[in-house]
Scaffold this motif. Structure first.
Motif, mmCIF file in Angstrom:
data_model
loop_
_atom_site.group_PDB
_atom_site.id
_atom_site.type_symbol
_atom_site.label_atom_id
_atom_site.label_comp_id
_atom_site.label_asym_id
_atom_site.label_seq_id
_atom_site.Cartn_x
_atom_site.Cartn_y
_atom_site.Cartn_z
ATOM 1 N N ALA A 254 -3.690 13.212 -17.602
ATOM 2 C CA ALA A 254 -2.608 12.768 -18.482
ATOM 3 C C ALA A 254 -1.767 11.735 -17.735
ATOM 4 C CB ALA A 254 -1.742 13.933 -18.908
ATOM 5 N N LEU A 255 -1.614 10.576 -18.323
ATOM 6 C CA LEU A 255 -0.829 9.513 -17.716
ATOM 7 C C LEU A 255 0.659 9.773 -17.918
ATOM 8 C CD1 LEU A 255 -3.045 6.650 -19.095
ATOM 9 C CD2 LEU A 255 -2.932 7.398 -16.705
ATOM 10 N N TRP A 256 1.458 9.411 -16.924
ATOM 11 C CA TRP A 256 2.898 9.577 -17.002
ATOM 12 C C TRP A 256 3.488 8.327 -17.647
ATOM 13 C CZ3 TRP A 256 6.127 13.411 -16.850
ATOM 14 C CH2 TRP A 256 7.490 13.176 -16.715
ATOM 15 N N LEU A 257 4.184 8.485 -18.765
ATOM 16 C CA LEU A 257 4.690 7.350 -19.529
ATOM 17 C C LEU A 257 6.196 7.131 -19.404
ATOM 18 C CD1 LEU A 257 2.706 7.833 -22.874
ATOM 19 C CD2 LEU A 257 2.016 6.622 -20.781
ATOM 20 N N ASP A 258 6.889 8.028 -18.704
ATOM 21 C CA ASP A 258 8.350 7.989 -18.696
ATOM 22 C C ASP A 258 8.973 7.321 -17.470
ATOM 23 O OD1 ASP A 258 8.759 9.191 -21.218
ATOM 24 O OD2 ASP A 258 8.147 11.093 -20.341
ATOM 25 N N GLY A 259 8.241 6.477 -16.812
ATOM 26 C CA GLY A 259 8.789 5.718 -15.704
ATOM 27 C C GLY A 259 8.394 6.262 -14.353
ATOM 28 N N LYS A 260 8.006 5.352 -13.480
ATOM 29 C CA LYS A 260 7.495 5.766 -12.179
ATOM 30 C C LYS A 260 8.548 6.459 -11.332
ATOM 31 C CE LYS A 260 8.013 1.140 -10.339
ATOM 32 N NZ LYS A 260 8.376 1.009 -8.970
ATOM 33 N N ASP A 261 9.813 6.137 -11.518
ATOM 34 C CA ASP A 261 10.862 6.785 -10.744
ATOM 35 C C ASP A 261 11.198 8.178 -11.268
ATOM 36 O OD1 ASP A 261 11.010 4.569 -9.097
ATOM 37 O OD2 ASP A 261 12.619 3.636 -10.263
ATOM 38 N N ASN A 262 10.685 8.525 -12.435
ATOM 39 C CA ASN A 262 10.969 9.840 -13.029
ATOM 40 C C ASN A 262 9.792 10.811 -12.931
ATOM 41 O OD1 ASN A 262 13.543 9.047 -13.978
ATOM 42 N ND2 ASN A 262 12.573 7.981 -15.673
ATOM 43 N N LYS A 263 8.736 10.398 -12.236
ATOM 44 C CA LYS A 263 7.546 11.257 -12.144
ATOM 45 C C LYS A 263 7.858 12.531 -11.373
ATOM 46 C CE LYS A 263 4.224 7.767 -11.684
ATOM 47 N NZ LYS A 263 3.344 7.121 -10.767
ATOM 48 N N PRO A 264 7.430 13.655 -11.911
ATOM 49 C CA PRO A 264 7.596 14.894 -11.143
ATOM 50 C C PRO A 264 6.644 14.871 -9.941
ATOM 51 C CG PRO A 264 6.437 15.317 -13.208
ATOM 52 C CD PRO A 264 6.820 13.874 -13.198
ATOM 53 N N SER A 265 7.057 15.499 -8.856
ATOM 54 C CA SER A 265 6.194 15.511 -7.671
ATOM 55 C C SER A 265 5.156 16.594 -7.730
ATOM 56 C CB SER A 265 6.976 15.712 -6.409
ATOM 57 O OG SER A 265 8.297 15.419 -6.485
#
Length: 96
Positions: free
Chosen positions: A85-96
């Motif tokens: 699943a690709l993260w669509l909500d911004g690279k700075d908001n990605k959960p670790s």
């Protein structure tokens, strides 16, 4: 470059998260089934200066959503992703 890395680069180039681009495409009617990839690519090139590679990553999320084929997950090589699943909500908001 992983699929997610393409989307992160698109964010760097446009200042917009993938989800924001997805919403803009919907607002323009570019998410309709009959819309061809070339039309979306032209919009992305004209409005945001995106080339074909980065544009096709955006086309994928517009046409198919954030899911990618599991064959690209955890494999070796330059196009490997950590998740299907690709993260669509911004690279700075990605959960670790």
């Amino acid at each position: 470059m992983s699929f997610q890395a393409y989307l992160d680069a698109v964010e760097d180039k446009t200042g917009l998260t993938p989800r924001q681009l997805l919403q803009l495409a919907k607002d323009k009617g570019l998410d309709a089934p009959e819309v061809k990839a070339g039309e979306i690519l032209e919009w992305l090139k004209t409005d945001y200066g995106l080339g074909r590679g980065h544009g096709m990553a955006v086309v994928h999320i517009i046409k198919k959503g954030p899911d990618i084929d599991a064959k690209h997950v955890g494999t070796t090589g330059s196009h490997r992703d950590d998740s299907d699943a690709l993260w669509l909500d911004g690279k700075d908001n990605k959960p670790s």
